[in-house]
Motif scaffolding. Structure first.
Motif, PDB file in Angstrom:
ATOM      1  N   SER A 166       0.819  -1.212   0.000  1.00 54.50           N
ATOM      2  CA  SER A 166       0.000   0.000   0.000  1.00 54.50           C
ATOM      3  C   SER A 166       0.854   1.264   0.000  1.00 54.50           C
ATOM      4  O   SER A 166       0.343   2.353  -0.190  1.00 54.50           O
ATOM      5  CB  SER A 166      -0.921   0.000   1.225  1.00 54.50           C
ATOM      6  N   TRP A 167       2.162   1.126   0.219  1.00 56.98           N
ATOM      7  CA  TRP A 167       3.045   2.282   0.231  1.00 56.98           C
ATOM      8  C   TRP A 167       3.671   2.552  -1.124  1.00 56.98           C
ATOM      9  O   TRP A 167       4.232   3.610  -1.347  1.00 56.98           O
ATOM     10  CB  TRP A 167       4.158   2.085   1.259  1.00 56.98           C
ATOM     11  N   ASP A 168       3.607   1.600  -2.046  1.00 53.68           N
ATOM     12  CA  ASP A 168       4.215   1.790  -3.355  1.00 53.68           C
ATOM     13  C   ASP A 168       3.406   2.785  -4.182  1.00 53.68           C
ATOM     14  O   ASP A 168       2.200   2.632  -4.352  1.00 53.68           O
ATOM     15  CB  ASP A 168       4.309   0.460  -4.112  1.00 53.68           C
ATOM     16  N   GLU A 169       4.087   3.815  -4.678  1.00 49.95           N
ATOM     17  CA  GLU A 169       3.472   4.824  -5.534  1.00 49.95           C
ATOM     18  C   GLU A 169       2.230   5.440  -4.889  1.00 49.95           C
ATOM     19  O   GLU A 169       1.224   5.688  -5.547  1.00 49.95           O
ATOM     20  CB  GLU A 169       3.147   4.245  -6.915  1.00 49.95           C
ATOM     21  N   PHE A 170       2.312   5.701  -3.572  1.00 53.45           N
ATOM     22  CA  PHE A 170       1.125   6.219  -2.889  1.00 53.45           C
ATOM     23  C   PHE A 170       0.900   7.696  -3.132  1.00 53.45           C
ATOM     24  O   PHE A 170      -0.053   8.268  -2.625  1.00 53.45           O
ATOM     25  CB  PHE A 170       1.140   5.889  -1.396  1.00 53.45           C
ATOM     26  N   SER A 177       1.108  12.706   2.075  1.00 50.82           N
ATOM     27  CA  SER A 177       0.318  11.578   1.584  1.00 50.82           C
ATOM     28  C   SER A 177      -1.013  11.501   2.319  1.00 50.82           C
ATOM     29  O   SER A 177      -1.196  12.110   3.379  1.00 50.82           O
ATOM     30  CB  SER A 177       1.082  10.269   1.781  1.00 50.82           C
ATOM     31  N   LYS A 210      -1.867   9.020   3.858  1.00 52.65           N
ATOM     32  CA  LYS A 210      -1.601   8.286   5.091  1.00 52.65           C
ATOM     33  C   LYS A 210      -1.645   9.233   6.287  1.00 52.65           C
ATOM     34  O   LYS A 210      -1.817   8.796   7.423  1.00 52.65           O
ATOM     35  CB  LYS A 210      -0.229   7.615   5.028  1.00 52.65           C
TER      36      LYS A 210
END
Length: 280
Positions: A3-7, A258, A260
């Protein structure tokens, strides 16, 4: 793919003062996370007026210009090699009309502006109050504090219209702890923290997150050109007993811009190695 790739995929970010140091590291980090990047700086490798511009803004700019420590266009090339869109634009954060035109151009070329990192700043004026250079005092206010205001005000209508935006302002531990002989720098960096909180309050109703990063001793090009004895004293005051890297700041910025961090606003995040702790 985690879920962190290319976020940050699909986001457009503007980073001011990104020809080197923290700005350059941030541009690369946001690009690695998927964002398209616009680098702005007063110095571009291909600009024939760099010498005159550097002379206007003081010793650090002059040293960087004379030693070719300018990577605005080089960084955009690296970002394009990642498969992102990237652009380097000459921009002076004290020139409101120029900022307005640059941001309008970015909106036209990229379709939107999702992220603004107010990184441009000066750090070469060290004098006790009786020896303060009044012109440098005013320059520091104009670049560090008013420059942050100028860029925030210019990007605000775009973010307000889309009801979404992430703004990061670069403060410093000098703004929270003070700095001996750094009256102008400390005052501007302290002001940035208060400005951040006010903008966070205004931005919340429009889906705009506004936060500040509070770096400690960071091993940038400017740090390496500093007084070795003073650098060592600051390192010894840091809990980790070592300087941070520009990437440490860039990683924190990447998180805060982000989704996040969508419920975080109005903070000043210390990325300082514990320099603000009672270290002995």
């Amino acid at each position: 793919m985690s879920s962190w790739d290319e976020f940050l995929k699909g986001k457009t970010a503007i980073i001011t003062g990104a020809s080197r140091g923290i700005g350059r590291a941030t541009a690369l980090a946001l690009a690695e996370a998927g964002a398209d990047i616009v680098i702005t700086d007063i110095l571009l490798e291909s600009d024939d007026s760099n010498e005159q511009v550097a002379e206007k803004y003081g010793p650090i700019a002059q040293i960087m210009q004379s030693t070719n420590v300018i990577f605005s266009e080089k960084t955009t090339m690296e970002i394009r090699e990642m498969g992102r869109k990237a652009m380097a634009i000459k921009m002076d954060v004290t020139d409101r009309e120029q900022i307005k035109n640059v941001f309008a151009h970015v909106k036209e070329e990229f379709g939107k502006i999702d992220i603004l990192v107010n990184n441009a700043g000066t750090l070469d004026h060290v004098s006790q109050i009786t020896d303060q250079n009044d012109d440098f005092w005013q320059r520091d206010l104009n670049v560090n504090l008013t420059g942050t205001y100028n860029c925030t005000k210019a990007v605000w209508p775009y973010m307000k219209e889309q009801q979404y935006g992430k703004i990061i302002n670069l403060s410093s531990v000098a703004g929270t702890l003070g700095g001996f002989g750094q009256a102008s720098y400390s005052a501007t960096k302290g002001g940035i923290l208060s400005f951040t909180k006010s903008m966070a309050l205004e931005g919340a109703r429009h889906g705009i997150n506004v936060n500040a990063i509070v770096p400690g001793v960071i091993e940038s090009e400017a740090f390496r050109m500093g007084n070795p004895n003073m650098n060592e004293r600051m390192i010894k005051r840091t809990a980790f007993r070592r300087p941070g890297q520009p990437e440490d700041i860039a990683n924190a910025i990447t998180f805060l811009v982000s989704d996040k961090a969508k419920y975080i606003t109005g903070i000043g995040l210390n990325v300082s190695g514990g320099i603000e702790l009672f270290t002995f």
